[in-house]
Motif scaffolding. Structure first.
Motif, short mmCIF file in Angstrom:
data_model
loop_
_atom_site.label_atom_id
_atom_site.label_comp_id
_atom_site.label_asym_id
_atom_site.label_seq_id
_atom_site.Cartn_x
_atom_site.Cartn_y
_atom_site.Cartn_z
N LEU A 264 0.83 -1.20 0.00
CA LEU A 264 0.00 0.00 0.00
C LEU A 264 0.87 1.25 0.00
N ALA A 265 1.95 1.23 0.76
CA ALA A 265 2.86 2.38 0.80
C ALA A 265 3.53 2.61 -0.55
N GLU A 266 3.63 1.55 -1.35
CA GLU A 266 4.23 1.67 -2.69
C GLU A 266 3.20 2.06 -3.75
N GLY A 267 1.94 2.23 -3.33
CA GLY A 267 0.91 2.67 -4.26
C GLY A 267 0.13 1.55 -4.92
N ALA A 268 0.27 0.33 -4.44
CA ALA A 268 -0.45 -0.80 -5.03
C ALA A 268 -1.93 -0.75 -4.69
N SER A 269 -2.73 -1.45 -5.49
CA SER A 269 -4.15 -1.58 -5.20
C SER A 269 -4.34 -2.47 -3.98
N LEU A 270 -5.53 -2.42 -3.38
CA LEU A 270 -5.80 -3.26 -2.23
C LEU A 270 -5.71 -4.73 -2.63
N LYS A 271 -6.18 -5.09 -3.81
CA LYS A 271 -6.12 -6.48 -4.26
C LYS A 271 -4.68 -6.97 -4.33
N GLU A 272 -3.79 -6.19 -4.94
CA GLU A 272 -2.40 -6.60 -5.06
C GLU A 272 -1.72 -6.64 -3.70
N ALA A 273 -2.06 -5.70 -2.83
CA ALA A 273 -1.48 -5.67 -1.49
C ALA A 273 -1.89 -6.91 -0.70
N VAL A 274 -3.15 -7.33 -0.86
CA VAL A 274 -3.63 -8.54 -0.18
C VAL A 274 -2.90 -9.77 -0.73
N ARG A 275 -2.65 -9.80 -2.02
CA ARG A 275 -1.95 -10.93 -2.62
C ARG A 275 -0.55 -11.09 -2.02
#
Length: 305
Positions: A264-275
């Motif tokens: 999330l701190a790198e700007g990823a989507s919630l879906k990618e962060a959860v992955r």
């Protein structure tokens, strides 16, 4: 150095007992071994994120004792900024007695100790001072509820995103939960909030949808299977990768959060962060200990090959 992740939370010394089963009332059981590891939800999540390359500052408290000194040294060795850890003589460093069962499941009893000496006013002031445009606040519930409330409100006033890991479940005002982006809970906590058991993917997705009514976004971790997520852009479910047999689940949920907030701190989507969170948690479960089990970025890249 103010990290782009501001972790407010607990630091404990974990005493891990390897046992065949938990004793019942009046029963005595012999443990196979006793090992000591650094732990605490705040410290765990800080280390998990730092190992993935995040800049992390932790705000917390330890006792003026050997355990506290060891925890600070371990955090510094991981690259975590410990300058805002208060050393207090008011109580001993927090500790957890962890019973590790043969299938990798663990049962924990936590003595909060110095973690409960945190001052809401001081901690909120520190968060406001560390706040930067790209910062994210990460907070859990092994610290007093008034501290959680104060730091989330301070983050909101500084336009800082708040990730609230409501573990264990504590009473928080509705306005605090409304700032959670995301609210992260595991099955037991989701069940306490929704009133129904989280016994699989479908129920986890239902819980995420229900909790989206009280938070900006939601992640519901369904034990070892995966995690449901929901925000104003959509919802879904991410399966956990199969790394190997579960050896020790201690701190695996914190590993998940560390991976989540780093992305999330790198700007990823919630879906990618959860992955990524699911990948980090899966690796952690395949190793012994909490912080000792956390992977580096190279481990995650290798997992995807």
């Amino acid at each position: 150095m103010a990290g782009n992740l501001i972790v407010v939370g607990s630091a404990n010394q974990d005493y891990v007992l390897a046992v065949d089963a938990l004793p019942t009332g009046g029963e005595t059981r012999l443990a196979h071994s006793l090992r000591r590891f650094p732990g605490g939800k705040g410290a765990n999540q800080a280390v998990a994120a730092a190992r993935l390359g995040a800049q992390v500052a932790i705000v917390g408290a330890v006792g003026d004792d050997d355990d506290g000194a060891l925890l600070i040294r371990e955090l510094r060795a991981e690259g975590v900024d410990t300058s805002e850890i208060e050393i207090t003589s008011a109580d001993r460093t927090g500790l957890a007695v962890v019973s590790l069962l043969p299938a990798g499941e663990s049962a924990q009893t936590v003595v909060p100790g110095a973690n409960h000496t945190l001052s809401a006013a001081r901690t909120a002031h520190v968060v406001s001072r560390l706040a930067t445009p790209d910062a994210i606040l990460v907070v859990q519930a092994e610290i007093p509820a008034d501290v959680v409330t104060a730091v989330v409100r301070a983050a909101s006033q500084s336009a800082v995103r708040s990730v609230v890991n409501l573990s264990p479940v504590i009473d928080l005002d509705e306005d605090v939960l409304r700032h959670a982006d995301p609210l992260v809970v595991h099955g037991v906590e989701a069940a306490a909030l929704t009133g129904f058991a989280i016994d699989g993917r479908e129920r986890a997705e239902e819980a995420a949808a229900a909790l989206l009514r009280i938070a900006r976004s939601v992640v519901v971790v369904a034990d070892r299977d995966g995690a449901a997520w929901a925000d104003d852009g959509g919802s879904g479910y991410v399966l956990s990768p199969r790394v190997g047999p579960a050896v020790d689940t201690t701190g695996a949920g914190d590993a998940f959060v560390g991976g989540l907030v780093t992305l999330l701190a790198e700007g990823a989507s919630l879906k990618e962060a959860v992955r990524v969170g699911a990948e980090v948690g899966a690796v952690a479960m395949s190793r012994v200990g909490a912080q000792a089990s956390y992977p580096y970025r190279r481990d995650i890249r290798q997992l995807r090959r």
